[in-house]
Design an enzyme around this catalytic site. Sequence first.
Site, mmCIF file in Angstrom:
data_model
loop_
_atom_site.group_PDB
_atom_site.id
_atom_site.type_symbol
_atom_site.label_atom_id
_atom_site.label_comp_id
_atom_site.label_asym_id
_atom_site.label_seq_id
_atom_site.Cartn_x
_atom_site.Cartn_y
_atom_site.Cartn_z
ATOM 1 N N HIS A 38 0.824 -1.284 -0.147
ATOM 2 C CA HIS A 38 -0.003 -0.177 -0.100
ATOM 3 C C HIS A 38 0.941 1.428 0.103
ATOM 4 C CE1 HIS A 38 -3.431 2.870 1.297
ATOM 5 N NE2 HIS A 38 -2.399 3.352 1.823
ATOM 6 N N GLU A 39 1.864 1.209 0.807
ATOM 7 C CA GLU A 39 2.648 2.623 1.051
ATOM 8 C C GLU A 39 3.529 2.845 -0.200
ATOM 9 O OE1 GLU A 39 2.337 4.594 3.116
ATOM 10 O OE2 GLU A 39 0.860 3.421 4.163
ATOM 11 N N HIS B 173 1.779 4.307 -3.093
ATOM 12 C CA HIS B 173 1.707 5.732 -3.068
ATOM 13 C C HIS B 173 2.800 6.373 -4.074
ATOM 14 C CE1 HIS B 173 -1.365 6.433 -0.341
ATOM 15 N NE2 HIS B 173 -0.843 5.915 0.380
#
Length: 633
Positions: free
Chosen positions: A429-430, A433
């Site tokens: 998820h990170e 980004h």
Amino acid sequence: MHGLLLAGLLALPMNVLAHPAEQHASNVLSRRGVDIESFRLPLKAKYMDSDAAAQKIQAMSFSKDDDYVSTATKLVKSTFPKSTFRVVDDHYTGTNGIGHVHFKQTAHGLDIDNSDFNVNIDRDGKVFSFGNSFFTGEIPKENPMVKRAFSDPVKALKGAVKALNLPVKSDNAKAKTTAGKESFEFMGTTGALSAPKANLVYLQKEDGTLALTWRVETDVGDNWLLTYVDAHNSETVHNVVDYVASAEFKVFAWGLNDPTEGNPTSIRDPWTDSSPYTWHSDGMTKYPTTRGNNAIAQDNPTGGSTYINNYRPQSPNLIFNYPWSPTATPPSSYKDFSITQLFYTTNRFHDLLYSFGFNEAAGNFQVNNGNKGGRGNDFAIVNAQDGSGTNNANFATPPDGSPGRMRMYNWTTARPNRDGCLEAGIVIHEYAHGLSNRLCGGPANSGCLNALESGGMGEGWGDFYATAIRLKPRDTKDTNYSMGAWAANNPKGIRAYLYSTNLQTNPYMYTSVNSLREVHQIGTVWATMLYDLMWALIEAHGGTYSANPVFRNGVPQDGRHLAMKLVMDGMALQPCNPNFVQARDAILDADRALTNSANKCTIWKAFAKRGLGYGAKYDARNRTGSNRLPPGC
């Protein structure tokens, strides 16, 4: 826009949070019936970090007029006043201002081949840190060069070939003297990619003694070996070094989201062609730690902004095998495992995204772009057990050419506390980004996901990739998934609803965004739509759960990877700060560019199911939903 976007997993402050494993790549020597692992060099090195070094050198005298090599040399002399050594001709000053000087210990004019000393000098000319593996035992009193009672180098070559079952024909080998003390090159051999070589050197043995050996170098393609053959008995091989490094990681394998889905396993050389320098080199320097071209992973217990001198596990043989158990506490007790897991997951996602097109020119995270476009010097800085927070994670994305930074926190939601690095979905998820911020608006613009709705989609893309990657062969469109459930110690996870194709389980529609005011809430709506899209494409094209996609003419041949590819391509097509409607249209355009709109109606049906169909309209306060399909569908 030379901005920087920092995106987190959760809204802050956070209140109470009520594929199969990859196959191991066998070493070529193992396939020849020889276990090269049994010949590895013993580990002898010690390291004194900057804090410890500062205390040690207080009593030492250094001149401010010395250059950094002279200062380093004085340190070695003062540390081992009775030892002989030479300066290795590879010293340099890094871009961080640290000078690096290396030394090799000698005995009777011969190198002790596994006795090294490295000194790091700071910008002010002071010793910053140092490490060494110098031999501290008794040096043989007799100089072997006097009586020359050692074997012929040709016998050593034949001994190496026999012991390791090498594909080298050495019956007609002849030794030719080359530059250097007792250095030879062999003529009359076949089977090696270059002429084998031999050098007479000492070697530290596991028992703390020195052995006089011939270091026989043979490049046979899959293995480039330094074989230490005893100089008195050519039948004895003490140790072997392979320049063709096989790295091994004991981790939760790609596709396992967290400790509830499996156990750590050892995985060897997991990189793909997307990392031509492997994960432990940037094409210029090889790193025996969790550092390479794509990422640099370390712990950061203080939560500080510096990282280059933070702790990382060291492994000269690239074997990152560390213990972990569900009951281990505190998380710092297994930091080696945590850092290794974070490094593995980050690199694995880098390689997957690269295969989809997030490459150098697209603004990916790499130190060395290999003249393939984009700006380099921007690997991902990934901090494990970062002390700047708890129960969350974040990723800072500057423009292309500046490193991204991921901070993974410990979670206090369970006893013992849990480490977010062990939940792959959070790491993915990170990192996503960084993907979306580099692609949306172009690599030089980090401000294109700053609006509420576009920022929400930034969160949604992260959840989508995390969920898509964890799919299992047994899953169907009726399978539901949470986000962050293990770290949060909550089976429902950290989102309002599970990701599900079932409208009763997850009722989110496009118009649901009208009542939402926080990016993670909006992101859940977007990720829900993408989850439906993925399953629609899987039903149309089938699903594969292999670690790497199979492409034909640039098109992934299974629905899961096709969804990931189309979603990513859409990011680069959409405008700066897009809304849901524009992002949907960009995915449709991505399919047009990739497959000539072969999936047009499948995509429309997936979005229409959640109210983002033909005729849906954006208005910041009053979005209009539609379940209709366009003409032709």
